[in-house]
Every structure is written in C-alpha cells, then in structure tokens.
Design a protein around this motif. Structure first.
Motif, PDB file in Angstrom:
ATOM      1  N   PHE A 128       9.325  -4.504   0.456  1.00 44.04           N
ATOM      2  CA  PHE A 128       8.231  -4.789   1.392  1.00 44.04           C
ATOM      3  C   PHE A 128       7.308  -5.888   0.875  1.00 44.04           C
ATOM      4  N   CYS A 129       7.542  -6.362  -0.354  1.00 44.25           N
ATOM      5  CA  CYS A 129       6.638  -7.323  -0.993  1.00 44.25           C
ATOM      6  C   CYS A 129       7.248  -8.719  -0.953  1.00 44.25           C
ATOM      7  N   ALA A 130       6.454  -9.701  -0.511  1.00 42.60           N
ATOM      8  CA  ALA A 130       6.969 -11.069  -0.360  1.00 42.60           C
ATOM      9  C   ALA A 130       7.425 -11.625  -1.708  1.00 42.60           C
ATOM     10  N   SER A 211      -2.252  -3.427 -12.555  1.00 37.22           N
ATOM     11  CA  SER A 211      -1.488  -2.714 -11.528  1.00 37.22           C
ATOM     12  C   SER A 211      -0.002  -2.804 -11.843  1.00 37.22           C
ATOM     13  N   THR A 212       0.690  -1.672 -11.801  1.00 40.44           N
ATOM     14  CA  THR A 212       2.097  -1.664 -12.217  1.00 40.44           C
ATOM     15  C   THR A 212       2.978  -0.831 -11.291  1.00 40.44           C
ATOM     16  N   VAL A 213       4.255  -1.213 -11.224  1.00 39.02           N
ATOM     17  CA  VAL A 213       5.245  -0.386 -10.526  1.00 39.02           C
ATOM     18  C   VAL A 213       5.517   0.904 -11.292  1.00 39.02           C
ATOM     19  N   GLY A 214       5.123   0.931 -12.582  1.00 37.90           N
ATOM     20  CA  GLY A 214       5.331   2.145 -13.368  1.00 37.90           C
ATOM     21  C   GLY A 214       6.381   1.988 -14.461  1.00 37.90           C
TER      22      GLY A 214
HETATM   23  N1  SAH Z   1       3.677  -5.615  -9.691  1.00 33.21           N
HETATM   24  C1  SAH Z   1       2.409  -4.955  -9.661  1.00 33.21           C
HETATM   25  C2  SAH Z   1       1.239  -5.802  -9.201  1.00 33.21           C
HETATM   26  C3  SAH Z   1       1.417  -6.762  -8.060  1.00 33.21           C
HETATM   27  S1  SAH Z   1       1.271  -6.285  -6.373  1.00 33.21           S
HETATM   28  C4  SAH Z   1       2.487  -3.716  -8.815  1.00 33.21           C
HETATM   29  O1  SAH Z   1       3.483  -3.530  -8.134  1.00 33.21           O
HETATM   30  O2  SAH Z   1       1.580  -2.891  -8.889  1.00 33.21           O
HETATM   31  C5  SAH Z   1      -0.259  -5.487  -6.118  1.00 33.21           C
HETATM   32  C6  SAH Z   1      -0.157  -4.377  -5.070  1.00 33.21           C
HETATM   33  O3  SAH Z   1       0.170  -4.902  -3.762  1.00 33.21           O
HETATM   34  C7  SAH Z   1       0.943  -3.366  -5.398  1.00 33.21           C
HETATM   35  O4  SAH Z   1       0.449  -2.059  -5.179  1.00 33.21           O
HETATM   36  C8  SAH Z   1       2.008  -3.707  -4.385  1.00 33.21           C
HETATM   37  O5  SAH Z   1       2.880  -2.640  -4.144  1.00 33.21           O
HETATM   38  C9  SAH Z   1       1.171  -4.079  -3.177  1.00 33.21           C
HETATM   39  N2  SAH Z   1       1.913  -4.821  -2.143  1.00 33.21           N
HETATM   40  C10 SAH Z   1       2.974  -5.623  -2.291  1.00 33.21           C
HETATM   41  N3  SAH Z   1       3.385  -6.104  -1.099  1.00 33.21           N
HETATM   42  C11 SAH Z   1       2.561  -5.587  -0.168  1.00 33.21           C
HETATM   43  C12 SAH Z   1       2.464  -5.696   1.246  1.00 33.21           C
HETATM   44  N4  SAH Z   1       3.315  -6.447   1.927  1.00 33.21           N
HETATM   45  N5  SAH Z   1       1.478  -5.026   1.865  1.00 33.21           N
HETATM   46  C13 SAH Z   1       0.591  -4.255   1.162  1.00 33.21           C
HETATM   47  N6  SAH Z   1       0.629  -4.120  -0.174  1.00 33.21           N
HETATM   48  C14 SAH Z   1       1.608  -4.753  -0.838  1.00 33.21           C
END
Ligand code: SAH
Length: 365
Positions: A128-130, A211-214
C-alpha cells in the motif's frame, strides 16, 4: 556551492557524519588545522550558515579547502511544494548520485516537525506504500539524513516559513525508507541532532520518533542505546494472516514477536510506543479487528505503554486500496478505547501535495 563530485560510490564525507574528534582528525589528515573543525561545526549547527562567503572567520585562502573537506555539497532541492498556507512544505531532493528522496516540514502552533527519509527507496515492499513499490536504491548517509533537518532549520531561522523564526522541535523517520534497516546511519543522525551545539543541533531525543515495520533484533538494539527516542511500530493488522500481506517482513517476525519487542522497548525506556495503523477500507478496518488489536495490545498490560495512531490511508496511484469509511473509523476508535487503549486519528496534512509516502519521488514530473 561546490560542484557535485562525479563518479563516486558514496556520498562525500561531511562533518555531520563525524563526531567532534573525528572532524578534527579528518582535517589533520588533509594537512589542515584541526581547530578549524569547531569553527566549521559552529557555522553548520549553531549559525545554520551554508554559504562559505559568510564564514569570514576562516582564512580566505583556506576557506574553500576547509569547506570541501567538511561541508561538501550533499543534495540539491529539485522541487518544493507547499500546502496549509506555506506551513507544510515538502521538498524533493536529488542526492549526489541522482537518487531522489523527500522530506516534509510541518509547522503547528508552537512546534515544528520534520519528516525525513532514511533510505533512497525501501526494501520492505509494503504493497500500500508508494515507496515500497520501487525497491531499495541505497542507504542514506548520516549527513544526508541530518541535512534534511538542517535545511528545515535554516528556512525557519531565516523566517522563510510563515509564523516567524523558529527551530525544529520534532523529527519523525516517516519519510522514505526503513530506518532500522539503515541502523548505523540513523543512530548517527539521532546523535548529531541531539548533541549540544556546536557538535550537533541540540534538540531533545524525546522529540525524535523512529518508525519501523518491526525489525525485531534492531528494536531490541535500539532499546539498549540509551537514547530516549519514541518508537513507532507500523502494525497495520493484529493478525499474521493479514499482516503477512500488508507488511511482508511479518513472515519473518510475527505479530506476537513484534508487539513483544515493542512492549519491551516501552518497558526498558519508559517511553510510550506508538502503534501505526493505516485504515484501509474493507481490509483491516473491521470491528472484530479493532477488538483483536485491543486484546493483543492489552495482553501486555494496561499501564499506558502504548497508544494507537490511526492513519487514514493515502491511496497510491493504481492501488486497489482506499481509505476507510468515516463511520467505520469512528467505530474502530470506539472499540479500542473501550478496551482502554488511547487512540488518535492522524491529521492528514499535506495530502494535496502527496505529503505522505514517497509519491513525489516516485513521480517527479
Ligand atoms: N518504514 C517505516 C517508516 C516509513 S513510512 C515504517 O514502515 O514505519 C511511515 C508510515 O507511513 C508507516 O506507518 C507506513 O506504514 C505509513 N504509510 C505508508 N504508505 C502509506 C499510505 N499510502 N497511506 C497511509 N500511510 C502509509
């Protein structure tokens, strides 16, 4: 500004990569006087200067040499987009090797937050993340991370952001990249940002959120650093079946292992952990998942170790997911709170400038 070095594999070394002793040593190594390191650090971190012509305490004949030794040009702003009457500013940067990253400055009444990138691209492949779609290009250096914050600090100091002069109070590692996959450079950046001026920018570690994926072993390592940064865990699902799909690293570290690591971070550091949960319509926003999330989190006790931050999904181009219905979101909050889990819904600043998640760097034109 000096020309960008050509054909290099690594970003040029910069004083923000080094501590005070290493800065001196680098100058001495280059046959330059070590005591100039402190003057250069003062220009960078305390005066927030970036024009060598202003550094008049450096001898004119040596100035260029000193500046290229410790303050090389690291990144070029390609584009800045503004929203919220100029109080949200997103910058797309080109790094020395052409890699693109972005940072966002957000000014609120009484504080300024900078959202920074830690990698060009990202290897975590969350669908879901660009940023996740393009894969990892490379890790950023400590100085490249710090420079994003300092660029914001300079704009604030020069009264270029509506609201008067100010400082950066908060830094969130929520731009491009997985900060704990670039651990050493990120810790270096945290140290530079929190060291007192002129060695660093002198902000409070409590104002920094990683912030981390874990990445479970890295969460444990972070807890042992003794730096009171806030940990945010991007959970997005309370069950392995769905989280395996939304956050693929979950196939390596399960929900239970990941939440346990977050809990032990809170226990060790006494810092409340933030659980990030992007609300996706019909995917992870069901009432039963809110109940399950509440149960998973409260199984570690309800001494206030955690709060949930719901993020309305920012749909990425071509994605099959959309944001949740507001009524479903309200019900999700209600159920979490009924279980005693403090819950907030993140404000969606800068949405119109793709303020979230790598969309500008993914489509720069
Ligand atoms: N890699 C790290 C930090 C970068 S993203 C992480 O995953 O935590 C920062 C936050 O934005 C994360 O919680 C991520 O899951 C969220 N995120 C990524 N794509 C998104 C989207 N399309 N809409 C809302 N949040 C999103």
């Amino acid at each position: 500004m000096l020309a960008e070095p050509k054909g290099r594999k690594k970003p040029p070394p910069h004083l923000a990569d080094l501590d005070a002793e290493e800065r001196k040593a680098r100058l001495v190594e280059l046959g330059l006087p070590g005591f100039r390191a402190k003057q250069l650090s003062t220009h960078y971190f305390a005066r927030l200067a970036d024009d060598p012509a202003q550094m008049t305490d450096l001898p004119a004949a040596q100035r260029d040499e000193l500046v290229s030794a410790l303050l090389p040009h690291l990144m070029t702003p390609l584009r800045t987009l503004e929203a919220d009457r100029g109080t949200t500013r997103k910058t797309l940067w080109r790094l020395f090797d052409g890699a693109l990253v972005e940072s966002v400055l957000m000014r609120y009444p009484g504080r300024v937050t900078m959202c920074v990138s830690s990698q060009a691209g990202c290897g975590m492949a969350c669908p879901f993340c660009a940023t996740g779609q393009g894969g990892l290009q490379r890790n950023m250096s400590t100085a490249e991370i710090v420079e994003q914050v300092l660029a914001g600090a300079r704009a604030l100091a020069r009264d270029e952001v509506p609201g008067g002069t100010g400082r950066v109070n908060n830094v969130v590692f929520m731009g491009m990249g997985e900060p704990l996959a670039n651990y050493k450079a990120v810790i270096g950046a945290v140290r530079r940002l929190t060291d007192d001026a002129p060695d660093g920018y002198g902000m409070s570690a409590r104002g920094i959120t990683v912030s981390t994926v874990g990445l479970v072993p890295r969460i444990r390592q972070l807890a042992d650093e003794g730096i009171p940064v806030t940990l945010a865990l991007s959970l997005h699902a309370p069950d392995d079946e769905l989280r395996n799909e939304l956050v693929p690293i979950n196939t390596r570290f399960s929900v239970a292992e990941t939440v346990e690591a977050a809990w032990s971070y809170a226990e060790k550091t006494k810092r409340r952990v933030s659980i990030e949960y992007a609300m996706m319509r019909g995917i992870n926003d069901q009432a039963w998942r809110a109940d399950l999330l509440g149960d998973v989190l409260t199984s570690y006790g309800d001494w206030g170790w955690v709060h949930v931050n719901l993020i309305p999904l920012n749909p990425t181009p071509g994605s099959k997911w959309t944001a949740s219905d507001p009524a479903d979101e309200r019900e999700f909050v209600r159920r979490l709170e009924a279980k005693g889990v403090p819950t907030t819904v993140r404000d969606t600043r800068g949405r119109e400038i793709d303020g979230a998640c790598g969309q500008l760097a993914a489509a720069p034109d």
